[in-house]
Structure formats: structure tokens, C-alpha cells
Design an enzyme around this catalytic site. Structure first.
Site, PDB file in Angstrom:
ATOM      1  N   ASP A  99       0.650  -1.143   0.095  1.00  0.00           N
ATOM      2  CA  ASP A  99      -0.080   0.191   0.102  1.00  0.00           C
ATOM      3  C   ASP A  99       0.709   1.253   0.004  1.00  0.00           C
ATOM      4  OD1 ASP A  99      -3.110   1.018   0.563  1.00  0.00           O
ATOM      5  OD2 ASP A  99      -1.811   1.966   2.035  1.00  0.00           O
ATOM      6  N   HIS A 295      -7.044  -6.465  -0.823  1.00  0.00           N
ATOM      7  CA  HIS A 295      -6.118  -5.259  -0.682  1.00  0.00           C
ATOM      8  C   HIS A 295      -5.024  -5.926   0.310  1.00  0.00           C
ATOM      9  CE1 HIS A 295      -4.073  -1.478  -0.640  1.00  0.00           C
ATOM     10  NE2 HIS A 295      -4.336  -1.351   0.603  1.00  0.00           N
TER      11      HIS A 295
END
Length: 317
Positions: A99, A295
């Protein structure tokens, strides 16, 4: 066993977790996370012969939270990594990020190739500087509703997320996981906020336990402002990195992402991923797409991520 300590770098104090000995591997978390997001990587990477270090990055967890928004530019973030490598007594290191940690890892390799033995990014692909400031571009594309623009509004998301951090984090982790089934761009009603319409799961996914949520909630006891300040520097970072426009990461590189992760579906990103092998000759393999993964790459699919990282790291050691 994972050990904890504090190290002074780049004018701030960082909390780090570490395990093992050997070549240094720095693991950089994303938003809204902490060093704990790498809990499944410490043992396998240490067993493979590496010194694994995961900091709480500035603005997160037990590390310092500078008050000045300008203290969260990409140069400050990379400076922390550079300082950490030096304070740990190393001249070079592997840098791995997920991320927001991925852009920090990629830019560390871009700015200081002399320090980086190899770089890996999870979820967010390597940086290729666009022609327009990102906040402005997303504001125009999505009429101010893209989540970056919501995060960039001073004090707004800070207040919304800080009212009940545990619920905020539970909702975030569910929404961005493969378990939620959510699709489309992450858009926010700027008047209602993001959490109002975000599903709240009755049961957490198997890979994210109540104990994990406890640890994460504790790490945000000081609030979300430091973490959100990273987003408030997106356009400034674009301006500051003008000298690297057109530059390419030259260190050996690995990119891993989930096919149910919304980030690789951002505008223009699927096309970039398809072109990575041609754009980056030192990519050690085709981008690794994990089927059925959302994610939270290294938490949702630790075994596959660990296998890919160990193969990548050992091949360069």
C-alpha cells in the site's frame, strides 16, 4: 521471536520490530496499518536467513507523529528508510512495501539505488510520474468524491475515523478485502463521510482476528492525522519529484497484487501493470497476480507472498 526497540533517524524516533540475522530486509506498511501487518512474514523471512525489520512509519503507532503536514513528504518518508538502514549498520538493504509502503519502497530505490539490493511492492505498482498533480486529477475525474480528496481535507476524515477507531478499522479491513465483494472506485460522499455507508461485518474474516483488530486499534490511539498527512502531500510530492520525471527503478524488482484489490484497478493502473515487463527490464518476473486476493496482500495470502519474497530475496543474496 520478534523483538522491539526504538531508533532515532532523520530527526524523529521510530519504533521497529525485528527478527533474524543476515542481509537486511525493511518491511514498510501502508494505510491504515502498522508494523503488525507483517506479522506473518517475520518468521519465514528470518528462517530463510534475513534480518527482518518493520518500522511503524512516521505518523503511525509508537513512532513519532510530527505535527507539521509538510513533514510527511516523500523525501521525509524515504529519508526515514535511508536513516534506518544506516542506523542498523548496513550499507545496503532489500526494501519491501505494501500500500503506501510500496511508493516509499519504490522511491527509495529510485532516489538511492546505491542502497537498495532489491525492491518489492505489494498492491501499488512502481511509480511513473504523471503529467498532472494527482489530487487535482482525481478531483476533476470524480467530482471531488475520490477518497484521496476526502482524506486531503484538513481535519475532516481525522474526526470521522477518530470517533470510534475500532469500528473504523473493522470496516476498512472488511471493505478492501476479497471477502467484501466490493467493486468500483473508492468514492466518498464528502458531506456524509465514508463510514456511514460502509458495511460493518458481523464476523471478521479468518485471516484477520479480533486480536489483530485489538493490536491495530491500539496503534491508532493517537488518532489518524499523522497517517492522513501522507495523502495531503500527494500533489506536493508530484511537484518535488519533477527531477525524476521519466526515471525508472533500476534495482531488481518484484510486484505482487491481488485480483480483487481495488488499487490496481485505479484509472490507468491496469494498463501500467500490463506494460511493466517492458518498462522495467529488472523486474525479475511477470507481475504476480494472486487470484481471489483483496488489498491486504501479505495478510490475506501470507503463504504465497512469503514464497515469492523468499525466492526473490534469496536469488539476490
Amino acid at each position: 521471536m520478534v523483538q522491539h526497540r526504538f531508533i532515532d533517524v532523520n530527526g524523529i524516533r521510530l519504533h521497529i520490530a525485528e527478527e533474524g540475522s543476515g542481509p537486511l530486509v525493511v518491511l514498510l506498511h501502508g494505510f491504515p496499518e502498522s508494523w503488525h501487518s507483517w506479522q506473518h512474514q517475520f518468521g519465514p523471512l528470518a528462517a530463510a536467513g534475513f534480518h527482518v525489520v518493520a518500522p511503524d512509519q512516521r505518523g503511525y503507532g509508537s513512532s513519532d507523529h510530527p505535527e507539521d503536514v509538510d513533514a510527511y513528504s516523500i523525501f521525509h518518508l524515504v529519508g526515514d528508510v535511508v536513516g534506518l538502514i544506516g542506523e542498523l549498520g548496513e550499507e545496503r538493504a532489500f526494501v519491501v512495501g505494501h500500500d503506501w509502503g510500496a511508493p516509499v519502497a519504490w522511491h527509495t530505490a529510485l532516489f538511492r539505488p546505491d542502497l537498495v539490493r532489491g525492491v518489492a511492492g505489494l498492491s501499488v505498482p512502481p511509480p511513473f510520474r504523471g503529467t498532472r498533480p494527482p489530487l487535482r486529477a482525481m478531483d476533476e475525474m470524480f467530482d471531488g468524491r475520490f477518497y484521496w480528496n476526502y482524506f486531503a481535507r484538513p481535519g475532516v476524515a481525522d474526526a470521522e475515523f477518530g470517533r470510534d477507531p475500532r469500528t473504523t478499522l473493522r470496516k476498512f479491513f472488511h471493505l478492501a478485502s476479497a471477502d467484501s465483494g466490493a467493486a468500483g472506485q473508492p468514492l466518498v460522499d464528502p458531506e456524509r463521510g465514508w463510514l456511514a455507508d460502509m458495511p460493518d461485518p458481523e464476523v471478521l474474516p479468518a485471516w484477520f482476528t479480533e486480536r489483530d483488530l485489538d493490536a491495530l486499534t491500539e496503534s491508532f490511539s493517537a488518532g489518524f492525522t499523522g497517517a492522513l498527512n501522507w495523502y495531503r502531500n500527494l500533489d506536493r510530492n508530484w511537484e518535488l519529484t519533477a527531477p525524476w520525471h521519466g526515471a525508472r527503478v533500476t534495482a531488481p524488482a518484484l510486484y505482487v497484487y491481488g485480483d480483487r484489490d481495488v488499487v490496481p484497478a485505479f484509472p490507468g493502473t491496469p494498463e501500467l501493470i500490463a506494460r511493466l515487463p517492458a518498462l522495467m527490464p529488472n523486474l525479475v518476473r511477470e507481475p504476480l497476480e494472486l487470484a481471489g486476493c483483496g488489498h491486504w496482500t501479505q495478510q490475506e495470502r501470507p503463504d504465497e507472498v512469503n514464497a515469492a519474497l523468499v525466492e526473490f530475496l534469496t536469488s539476490l543474496s
